[in-house]
Write a protein that holds these residues in place. Structure first.
Motif, PDB file in Angstrom:
ATOM      1  N   ILE A   7      -7.636   6.960  -3.560  1.00 37.59           N
ATOM      2  CA  ILE A   7      -6.500   7.054  -2.825  1.00 37.59           C
ATOM      3  C   ILE A   7      -5.975   5.669  -1.964  1.00 37.59           C
ATOM      4  O   ILE A   7      -6.897   4.936  -2.013  1.00 37.59           O
ATOM      5  N   SER A   8      -4.652   5.603  -2.429  1.00 45.05           N
ATOM      6  CA  SER A   8      -3.821   4.740  -1.970  1.00 45.05           C
ATOM      7  C   SER A   8      -3.215   5.151  -0.419  1.00 45.05           C
ATOM      8  O   SER A   8      -2.375   6.109  -0.596  1.00 45.05           O
ATOM      9  N   VAL A   9      -3.069   4.259   0.615  1.00 47.93           N
ATOM     10  CA  VAL A   9      -2.571   4.892   1.928  1.00 47.93           C
ATOM     11  C   VAL A   9      -2.017   3.488   2.506  1.00 47.93           C
ATOM     12  O   VAL A   9      -2.172   2.533   2.286  1.00 47.93           O
ATOM     13  N   ALA A  10      -0.851   4.064   3.119  1.00 51.62           N
ATOM     14  CA  ALA A  10       0.082   3.119   3.808  1.00 51.62           C
ATOM     15  C   ALA A  10       0.551   3.565   5.273  1.00 51.62           C
ATOM     16  O   ALA A  10       0.766   4.689   5.174  1.00 51.62           O
ATOM     17  N   ALA A  11       0.183   2.772   6.113  1.00 49.80           N
ATOM     18  CA  ALA A  11       0.616   3.159   7.538  1.00 49.80           C
ATOM     19  C   ALA A  11       1.595   2.130   8.122  1.00 49.80           C
ATOM     20  O   ALA A  11       1.312   1.132   8.117  1.00 49.80           O
ATOM     21  N   VAL A  12       2.965   2.550   8.438  1.00 46.80           N
ATOM     22  CA  VAL A  12       3.970   1.443   9.124  1.00 46.80           C
ATOM     23  C   VAL A  12       4.194   1.941  10.468  1.00 46.80           C
ATOM     24  O   VAL A  12       4.384   3.106  10.763  1.00 46.80           O
ATOM     25  N   VAL A  13       4.383   0.802  11.454  1.00 46.23           N
ATOM     26  CA  VAL A  13       4.721   1.280  12.852  1.00 46.23           C
ATOM     27  C   VAL A  13       6.298   1.252  13.012  1.00 46.23           C
ATOM     28  O   VAL A  13       6.930   0.609  12.185  1.00 46.23           O
ATOM     29  N   GLU A  30       6.115   4.244  20.410  1.00 42.81           N
ATOM     30  CA  GLU A  30       5.900   3.967  18.996  1.00 42.81           C
ATOM     31  C   GLU A  30       5.386   5.205  18.171  1.00 42.81           C
ATOM     32  O   GLU A  30       4.674   5.819  18.808  1.00 42.81           O
ATOM     33  N   SER A  31       5.571   5.247  16.888  1.00 43.26           N
ATOM     34  CA  SER A  31       4.992   6.271  16.068  1.00 43.26           C
ATOM     35  C   SER A  31       4.441   5.220  14.622  1.00 43.26           C
ATOM     36  O   SER A  31       4.696   4.059  14.653  1.00 43.26           O
ATOM     37  N   VAL A  32       3.963   5.939  14.001  1.00 46.54           N
ATOM     38  CA  VAL A  32       3.196   5.452  12.877  1.00 46.54           C
ATOM     39  C   VAL A  32       3.476   6.294  11.691  1.00 46.54           C
ATOM     40  O   VAL A  32       3.339   7.710  11.513  1.00 46.54           O
ATOM     41  N   ALA A  33       4.305   5.774  10.599  1.00 45.92           N
ATOM     42  CA  ALA A  33       4.627   6.623   9.148  1.00 45.92           C
ATOM     43  C   ALA A  33       3.315   6.390   8.219  1.00 45.92           C
ATOM     44  O   ALA A  33       2.930   5.120   8.004  1.00 45.92           O
ATOM     45  N   MET A  34       3.116   7.497   7.774  1.00 44.53           N
ATOM     46  CA  MET A  34       2.015   7.485   6.922  1.00 44.53           C
ATOM     47  C   MET A  34       2.371   7.941   5.658  1.00 44.53           C
ATOM     48  O   MET A  34       3.212   8.845   5.354  1.00 44.53           O
ATOM     49  N   ALA A  35       1.625   7.473   4.364  1.00 44.69           N
ATOM     50  CA  ALA A  35       1.875   8.003   2.934  1.00 44.69           C
ATOM     51  C   ALA A  35       0.621   7.771   2.341  1.00 44.69           C
ATOM     52  O   ALA A  35      -0.221   6.888   2.630  1.00 44.69           O
ATOM     53  N   CYS A  36       0.293   8.747   1.533  1.00 48.88           N
ATOM     54  CA  CYS A  36      -0.912   8.719   0.576  1.00 48.88           C
ATOM     55  C   CYS A  36      -0.631   9.336  -0.746  1.00 48.88           C
ATOM     56  O   CYS A  36       0.173   9.929  -0.902  1.00 48.88           O
ATOM     57  N   GLN A  37      -1.335   8.613  -1.687  1.00 48.22           N
ATOM     58  CA  GLN A  37      -1.254   9.165  -3.110  1.00 48.22           C
ATOM     59  C   GLN A  37      -2.581   9.193  -3.746  1.00 48.22           C
ATOM     60  O   GLN A  37      -3.273   8.049  -3.429  1.00 48.22           O
ATOM     61  N   VAL A  38      -2.897  10.094  -4.311  1.00 52.72           N
ATOM     62  CA  VAL A  38      -4.223  10.477  -4.945  1.00 52.72           C
ATOM     63  C   VAL A  38      -4.392  10.632  -6.239  1.00 52.72           C
ATOM     64  O   VAL A  38      -3.372  11.302  -6.997  1.00 52.72           O
ATOM     65  N   TRP A  88      10.861   1.976  -5.779  1.00 51.05           N
ATOM     66  CA  TRP A  88       9.491   1.883  -6.457  1.00 51.05           C
ATOM     67  C   TRP A  88       8.710   2.919  -5.817  1.00 51.05           C
ATOM     68  O   TRP A  88       8.371   2.854  -4.781  1.00 51.05           O
ATOM     69  N   PRO A  89       8.062   3.755  -6.458  1.00 49.76           N
ATOM     70  CA  PRO A  89       7.345   4.841  -6.005  1.00 49.76           C
ATOM     71  C   PRO A  89       5.882   4.588  -5.302  1.00 49.76           C
ATOM     72  O   PRO A  89       4.980   5.405  -5.801  1.00 49.76           O
ATOM     73  N   SER A  90       5.733   3.684  -4.547  1.00 56.91           N
ATOM     74  CA  SER A  90       4.831   3.083  -3.896  1.00 56.91           C
ATOM     75  C   SER A  90       4.233   3.702  -2.566  1.00 56.91           C
ATOM     76  O   SER A  90       5.419   4.323  -1.973  1.00 56.91           O
ATOM     77  N   VAL A  91       3.091   3.811  -1.991  1.00 55.92           N
ATOM     78  CA  VAL A  91       2.938   4.377  -0.507  1.00 55.92           C
ATOM     79  C   VAL A  91       3.641   3.667   0.215  1.00 55.92           C
ATOM     80  O   VAL A  91       4.091   4.257   1.445  1.00 55.92           O
ATOM     81  N   VAL A  92       3.664   2.004   0.244  1.00 55.65           N
ATOM     82  CA  VAL A  92       4.509   1.554   1.203  1.00 55.65           C
ATOM     83  C   VAL A  92       5.912   1.884   1.145  1.00 55.65           C
ATOM     84  O   VAL A  92       6.635   1.997   2.278  1.00 55.65           O
ATOM     85  N   SER A  93       6.646   2.118   0.110  1.00 58.31           N
ATOM     86  CA  SER A  93       7.888   2.463  -0.154  1.00 58.31           C
ATOM     87  C   SER A  93       8.058   3.818   0.479  1.00 58.31           C
ATOM     88  O   SER A  93       8.821   4.175   1.442  1.00 58.31           O
ATOM     89  N   GLU A  94       7.218   4.732   0.278  1.00 56.92           N
ATOM     90  CA  GLU A  94       7.333   6.081   0.884  1.00 56.92           C
ATOM     91  C   GLU A  94       7.040   6.276   2.202  1.00 56.92           C
ATOM     92  O   GLU A  94       7.825   6.770   2.972  1.00 56.92           O
ATOM     93  N   TRP A 130      -0.443  -1.410   7.487  1.00 52.66           N
ATOM     94  CA  TRP A 130      -1.895  -1.317   7.060  1.00 52.66           C
ATOM     95  C   TRP A 130      -1.725  -0.698   5.759  1.00 52.66           C
ATOM     96  O   TRP A 130      -1.177   0.320   5.691  1.00 52.66           O
ATOM     97  N   TRP A 131      -2.172  -1.060   4.805  1.00 50.28           N
ATOM     98  CA  TRP A 131      -2.236  -0.413   3.282  1.00 50.28           C
ATOM     99  C   TRP A 131      -3.299  -0.854   2.398  1.00 50.28           C
ATOM    100  O   TRP A 131      -3.695  -2.086   2.594  1.00 50.28           O
ATOM    101  N   ALA A 132      -3.714   0.115   1.717  1.00 52.11           N
ATOM    102  CA  ALA A 132      -4.971  -0.326   0.895  1.00 52.11           C
ATOM    103  C   ALA A 132      -5.344   1.036  -0.151  1.00 52.11           C
ATOM    104  O   ALA A 132      -4.756   1.998   0.202  1.00 52.11           O
ATOM    105  N   THR A 133      -6.096   0.655  -1.143  1.00 50.41           N
ATOM    106  CA  THR A 133      -6.720   1.421  -2.120  1.00 50.41           C
ATOM    107  C   THR A 133      -7.957   1.784  -1.907  1.00 50.41           C
ATOM    108  O   THR A 133      -8.752   0.867  -1.831  1.00 50.41           O
ATOM    109  N   LEU A 134      -8.398   2.847  -1.711  1.00 47.54           N
ATOM    110  CA  LEU A 134      -9.845   3.493  -1.383  1.00 47.54           C
ATOM    111  C   LEU A 134     -10.485   4.065  -2.535  1.00 47.54           C
ATOM    112  O   LEU A 134      -9.968   5.188  -3.305  1.00 47.54           O
ATOM    113  N   SER A 135     -11.551   3.729  -2.829  1.00 47.63           N
ATOM    114  CA  SER A 135     -12.271   4.495  -3.864  1.00 47.63           C
ATOM    115  C   SER A 135     -14.056   4.382  -3.521  1.00 47.63           C
ATOM    116  O   SER A 135     -14.480   3.318  -3.103  1.00 47.63           O
TER     117      SER A 135
END
Length: 216
Positions: free
Chosen positions: A60-66, A44-52, A191-197, A78-83
């Motif tokens: 920072i919004s983050v998404a991680a997909v297996v 397995e791997s984990v695909a990551m995306a972040c937008q700041v 849709w240009p979200s971190v989950v989509s990316e 796993w996805w969340a907005t961090l502040s």
């Protein structure tokens, strides 16, 4: 050995990065985070995306997909907005919430980042322009936990560029993610979200792996 061979030609990062990871591995050998620094032996791997956000303090919004070599597991995400200071930038937080469909913003404290680290584990990370993508997230990890993400990394943008030049030697261009998806006949980013990316990066990585296997 096959797993090591499969990733060695794709791993991004300088010698300095590799030396830093080894230094961190030794430093954290007796901590609860020690397993994160161990070599991964699965598929397995984990695909990551972040937008700041622009400005300070950053949001920072983050998404991680297996994913594995056969599919992307969008149900394992796993996805969340961090502040750091949610009360200071309500308009920015609203934009991130609307764009990325995240819940209430989370503070990137030790509990939150440990949760993300546990989700990622020691699996390799893949993503579009991954070093740039992970830079703000690694900054949080270093300031809160004392180390950046130690995982092996595969930059899908570099992988795309190498495979494209292999098939078309005269092409000398840096495609954005949307163009790369179109070149390999994959669904566009609706849709240009971190989950989509993150999901798009995972799909592109799997497609490129199949193309490489066919042309090897």
């Amino acid at each position: 050995m096959r797993l090591l061979d499969r990733h060695m030609t794709l791993l991004s990062g300088s010698l300095r990065t590799l030396l830093q990871r080894e230094s961190d591995r030794r430093r954290w050998a007796d901590s609860p985070y020690a397993w994160l620094f161990q070599p991964y032996m699965g598929e397995e791997s984990v695909a990551m995306a972040c937008q700041v956000s622009e400005g300070q303090p950053a949001v920072i919004s983050v998404a991680a997909v297996v994913l594995n070599p056969r599919r992307v597991h969008t149900s394992r995400m796993w996805w969340a907005t961090l502040s750091v200071s949610p009360a200071l930038v309500p308009a920015t937080l609203r934009r991130h919430h609307q764009l990325h469909a995240t819940d209430a913003p989370r503070t990137p404290d030790a509990e939150c980042l440990t949760e993300l680290a546990d989700f990622i584990g020691n699996r390799p990370l893949v993503g579009w322009q991954l070093e740039h993508t992970l830079e703000p997230l690694n900054g949080l990890f270093k300031s809160v936990l004392g180390f950046g993400l130690p995982n092996a990394q595969v930059d899908v943008a570099k992988l795309h560029g190498r495979q494209l030049r292999r098939l078309h030697p005269h092409i000398d261009t840096l495609d954005p993610l949307g163009v790369a998806l179109a070149r390999w006949q994959l669904p566009p980013l609706i849709w240009p979200s971190v989950v989509s990316e993150a999901t798009a990066s995972a799909l592109l990585y799997l497609r490129l792996q199949r193309e490489i296997a066919l042309t090897a």
